[in-house]
Design a protein around this motif. Structure first.
Motif, PDB file in Angstrom:
ATOM      1  N   ILE A 158      19.817   3.977 -57.352  1.00  0.00           N
ATOM      2  CA  ILE A 158      18.365   4.130 -57.481  1.00  0.00           C
ATOM      3  C   ILE A 158      17.610   2.863 -57.086  1.00  0.00           C
ATOM      4  O   ILE A 158      16.374   2.858 -57.063  1.00  0.00           O
ATOM      5  CB  ILE A 158      17.923   4.569 -58.889  1.00  0.00           C
ATOM      6  CG1 ILE A 158      18.339   3.545 -59.941  1.00  0.00           C
ATOM      7  CG2 ILE A 158      18.445   5.951 -59.222  1.00  0.00           C
ATOM      8  CD1 ILE A 158      17.613   3.735 -61.278  1.00  0.00           C
ATOM      9  N   THR A 159      18.326   1.793 -56.766  1.00  0.00           N
ATOM     10  CA  THR A 159      17.629   0.610 -56.244  1.00  0.00           C
ATOM     11  C   THR A 159      17.001   0.902 -54.892  1.00  0.00           C
ATOM     12  O   THR A 159      16.105   0.184 -54.454  1.00  0.00           O
ATOM     13  CB  THR A 159      18.578  -0.591 -56.109  1.00  0.00           C
ATOM     14  OG1 THR A 159      19.646  -0.251 -55.225  1.00  0.00           O
ATOM     15  CG2 THR A 159      19.155  -0.986 -57.453  1.00  0.00           C
ATOM     16  N   TYR A 160      17.485   1.956 -54.219  1.00  0.00           N
ATOM     17  CA  TYR A 160      16.920   2.327 -52.916  1.00  0.00           C
ATOM     18  C   TYR A 160      15.743   3.266 -53.148  1.00  0.00           C
ATOM     19  O   TYR A 160      15.913   4.432 -53.475  1.00  0.00           O
ATOM     20  CB  TYR A 160      17.983   3.011 -52.047  1.00  0.00           C
ATOM     21  CG  TYR A 160      19.161   2.110 -51.764  1.00  0.00           C
ATOM     22  CD1 TYR A 160      19.096   1.156 -50.757  1.00  0.00           C
ATOM     23  CD2 TYR A 160      20.317   2.186 -52.529  1.00  0.00           C
ATOM     24  CE1 TYR A 160      20.161   0.306 -50.509  1.00  0.00           C
ATOM     25  CE2 TYR A 160      21.384   1.348 -52.289  1.00  0.00           C
ATOM     26  CZ  TYR A 160      21.298   0.407 -51.277  1.00  0.00           C
ATOM     27  OH  TYR A 160      22.350  -0.435 -51.034  1.00  0.00           O
ATOM     28  N   THR A 161      14.537   2.731 -52.995  1.00  0.00           N
ATOM     29  CA  THR A 161      13.335   3.537 -53.207  1.00  0.00           C
ATOM     30  C   THR A 161      12.713   3.976 -51.890  1.00  0.00           C
ATOM     31  O   THR A 161      12.183   5.083 -51.793  1.00  0.00           O
ATOM     32  CB  THR A 161      12.305   2.752 -54.032  1.00  0.00           C
ATOM     33  OG1 THR A 161      12.068   1.481 -53.404  1.00  0.00           O
ATOM     34  CG2 THR A 161      12.820   2.510 -55.449  1.00  0.00           C
ATOM     35  N   VAL A 162      12.756   3.128 -50.867  1.00  0.00           N
ATOM     36  CA  VAL A 162      12.247   3.515 -49.554  1.00  0.00           C
ATOM     37  C   VAL A 162      13.216   4.511 -48.935  1.00  0.00           C
ATOM     38  O   VAL A 162      14.421   4.262 -48.855  1.00  0.00           O
ATOM     39  CB  VAL A 162      12.084   2.286 -48.638  1.00  0.00           C
ATOM     40  CG1 VAL A 162      11.653   2.718 -47.239  1.00  0.00           C
ATOM     41  CG2 VAL A 162      11.078   1.309 -49.223  1.00  0.00           C
ATOM     42  N   GLY A 163      12.711   5.663 -48.544  1.00  0.00           N
ATOM     43  CA  GLY A 163      13.583   6.676 -47.961  1.00  0.00           C
ATOM     44  C   GLY A 163      14.316   7.508 -48.990  1.00  0.00           C
ATOM     45  O   GLY A 163      15.270   8.191 -48.654  1.00  0.00           O
ATOM     46  N   ARG A 164      13.872   7.448 -50.259  1.00  0.00           N
ATOM     47  CA  ARG A 164      14.474   8.275 -51.294  1.00  0.00           C
ATOM     48  C   ARG A 164      13.381   9.113 -51.948  1.00  0.00           C
ATOM     49  O   ARG A 164      12.752   8.702 -52.910  1.00  0.00           O
ATOM     50  CB  ARG A 164      15.187   7.419 -52.335  1.00  0.00           C
ATOM     51  CG  ARG A 164      15.854   8.273 -53.430  1.00  0.00           C
ATOM     52  CD  ARG A 164      16.570   7.455 -54.471  1.00  0.00           C
ATOM     53  NE  ARG A 164      15.766   6.468 -55.150  1.00  0.00           N
ATOM     54  CZ  ARG A 164      14.847   6.730 -56.060  1.00  0.00           C
ATOM     55  NH1 ARG A 164      14.562   7.969 -56.388  1.00  0.00           N
ATOM     56  NH2 ARG A 164      14.179   5.754 -56.644  1.00  0.00           N
ATOM     57  N   PRO A 165      13.131  10.327 -51.436  1.00  0.00           N
ATOM     58  CA  PRO A 165      12.018  11.134 -51.955  1.00  0.00           C
ATOM     59  C   PRO A 165      12.316  11.868 -53.253  1.00  0.00           C
ATOM     60  O   PRO A 165      11.385  12.302 -53.928  1.00  0.00           O
ATOM     61  CB  PRO A 165      11.755  12.134 -50.824  1.00  0.00           C
ATOM     62  CG  PRO A 165      13.079  12.283 -50.142  1.00  0.00           C
ATOM     63  CD  PRO A 165      13.744  10.941 -50.238  1.00  0.00           C
ATOM     64  N   THR A 166      13.587  12.038 -53.609  1.00  0.00           N
ATOM     65  CA  THR A 166      13.918  12.856 -54.776  1.00  0.00           C
ATOM     66  C   THR A 166      14.886  12.128 -55.703  1.00  0.00           C
ATOM     67  O   THR A 166      15.872  11.554 -55.241  1.00  0.00           O
ATOM     68  CB  THR A 166      14.560  14.194 -54.347  1.00  0.00           C
ATOM     69  OG1 THR A 166      13.633  14.932 -53.553  1.00  0.00           O
ATOM     70  CG2 THR A 166      14.952  15.036 -55.547  1.00  0.00           C
ATOM     71  N   ARG A 167      14.567  12.177 -57.007  1.00  0.00           N
ATOM     72  CA  ARG A 167      15.492  11.681 -58.034  1.00  0.00           C
ATOM     73  C   ARG A 167      15.370  12.623 -59.218  1.00  0.00           C
ATOM     74  O   ARG A 167      14.325  12.719 -59.858  1.00  0.00           O
ATOM     75  CB  ARG A 167      15.138  10.254 -58.464  1.00  0.00           C
ATOM     76  CG  ARG A 167      16.039   9.728 -59.593  1.00  0.00           C
ATOM     77  CD  ARG A 167      15.573   8.360 -60.077  1.00  0.00           C
ATOM     78  NE  ARG A 167      14.292   8.414 -60.752  1.00  0.00           N
ATOM     79  CZ  ARG A 167      14.129   8.608 -62.055  1.00  0.00           C
ATOM     80  NH1 ARG A 167      15.186   8.779 -62.837  1.00  0.00           N
ATOM     81  NH2 ARG A 167      12.926   8.633 -62.590  1.00  0.00           N
ATOM     82  N   ILE A 168      16.426  13.351 -59.495  1.00  0.00           N
ATOM     83  CA  ILE A 168      16.467  14.244 -60.650  1.00  0.00           C
ATOM     84  C   ILE A 168      17.625  13.786 -61.525  1.00  0.00           C
ATOM     85  O   ILE A 168      18.792  13.989 -61.177  1.00  0.00           O
ATOM     86  CB  ILE A 168      16.674  15.719 -60.229  1.00  0.00           C
ATOM     87  CG1 ILE A 168      15.575  16.172 -59.268  1.00  0.00           C
ATOM     88  CG2 ILE A 168      16.735  16.611 -61.461  1.00  0.00           C
ATOM     89  CD1 ILE A 168      14.193  16.228 -59.878  1.00  0.00           C
ATOM     90  N   ALA A 169      17.308  13.128 -62.625  1.00  0.00           N
ATOM     91  CA  ALA A 169      18.354  12.572 -63.494  1.00  0.00           C
ATOM     92  C   ALA A 169      18.103  13.033 -64.925  1.00  0.00           C
ATOM     93  O   ALA A 169      17.540  12.308 -65.739  1.00  0.00           O
ATOM     94  CB  ALA A 169      18.367  11.052 -63.399  1.00  0.00           C
TER      95      ALA A 169
END
Length: 305
Positions: A120-131
């Motif tokens: 999750i340190t990668y925020t640029v280019g990561r549009p979705t996080r479902i945790a």
């Protein structure tokens, strides 16, 4: 028809699942069923590698990037050319816009919190996080560190996880949001989703966590699964991208920096490999450079192993 490879998850040698407290098998049955309904039956190509399932890669058959690359280059009479982006843009070092908006959605099953934190340190280019595991869902177990020398020393961590589940779900004396503060670092999170743009994957995630040396062992394993899943969906595309961003790039950079600094001759390179000047003249120059000035020092994790 898609079927989860349960053995890759449940029989992983470093995972300890609390199947007596968490209905893991039932959860996996439901996840498998709804992957089929929500993704496979909608036409998406689903691929599993180890503990990672690639649910949806938006650049299906490379047609989206083909259209965008053709528009970028003004090639209107052949806009379904799947090779144009790779061979006319990547190979020439041009813009990666055609895959910047194309994403891969990954489902992670049986993955511990440290790997999640690294990803999750990668925020640029990561549009979705479902945790969901970061809210009120219970952990599934514990993952032994790759570097653990005495696995028996970690048995108490499983008991700590049991205590959290007891407090929050059985006795309800604490809310899960509070009780999870007692969890050990290496607890196995419930399944979670992360989505990355293909550009972010090849330029950042795969490069920093896989191609370059020094990433933590479990993270390397999971990111390797991510890459294998991408290759299963489109082997030609990802093999081509690896050629331009893969682990050999670091060796190239080291070789060029060393040659520029040291101004070495072919004779000196030959001496490093115990070759005569005559043998060096007939040797594969690329292999000679990689074995000498391109050789990388061991990483911290290599030294620990």
């Amino acid at each position: 028809m898609f079927e989860l490879d349960r053995s890759a998850i449940l029989e992983h040698p470093r995972l300890r699942f609390l199947t007596d407290l968490v209905p893991v098998h039932e959860h996996l049955d439901n996840i498998e069923k709804f992957i089929r309904i929500c993704f496979e039956e909608q036409g998406w190509r689903v691929a599993q590698a180890g503990r990672v399932v690639a649910l949806r890669a938006t650049d299906q058959d490379r047609l989206s990037s083909a259209f965008k690359a053709s528009l970028y280059l003004g090639k209107y009479n052949d806009m379904a050319n799947r090779d144009r982006f790779l061979r006319s843009m990547v190979a020439a070092g041009h813009s990666y816009e055609p895959i910047r908006g194309e994403t891969v959605l990954f489902l992670y099953i049986g993955v511990a919190k440290p790997v999640y934190d690294h990803l999750i340190t990668y925020t640029v280019g990561r549009p979705t996080r479902i945790a969901g595991g970061q809210r009120a869902n219970v952990p599934w177990g514990f993952e032994l560190p790759v570097e653990a020398r005495h696995p028996e020393e970690y048995e108490e961590e499983l008991e700590r996880i049991r205590e959290v589940i007891r407090l929050a779900k059985q006795e309800r004396t604490e809310q899960m949001q509070a009780a999870r503060a007692k969890l050990p670092v290496g607890y196995v999170m419930p399944p979670f989703l992360l989505e990355f743009s293909e550009e972010a994957l090849i330029k950042h995630v795969f490069r920093q966590r896989l191609f370059e040396r020094g990433a933590q062992g479990a993270t390397v394993e999971v990111v390797s699964d991510m890459l294998k899943a991408c290759l299963a969906i489109d082997e030609e595309k990802w093999t081509f991208l690896i050629e331009y961003h893969g682990p050999h790039i670091q060796q190239w950079q080291k070789a060029m920096r060393t040659l520029r600094k040291e101004r070495l001759s072919l004779r000196q390179l030959a001496e490093m490999e115990n070759l005569s000047p005559e043998e060096a003249l007939d040797a594969d120059l690329y292999d000679l450079l990689m074995a000498t000035v391109g050789k990388l020092p061991p990483s911290m994790w290599d030294r620990m192993r």
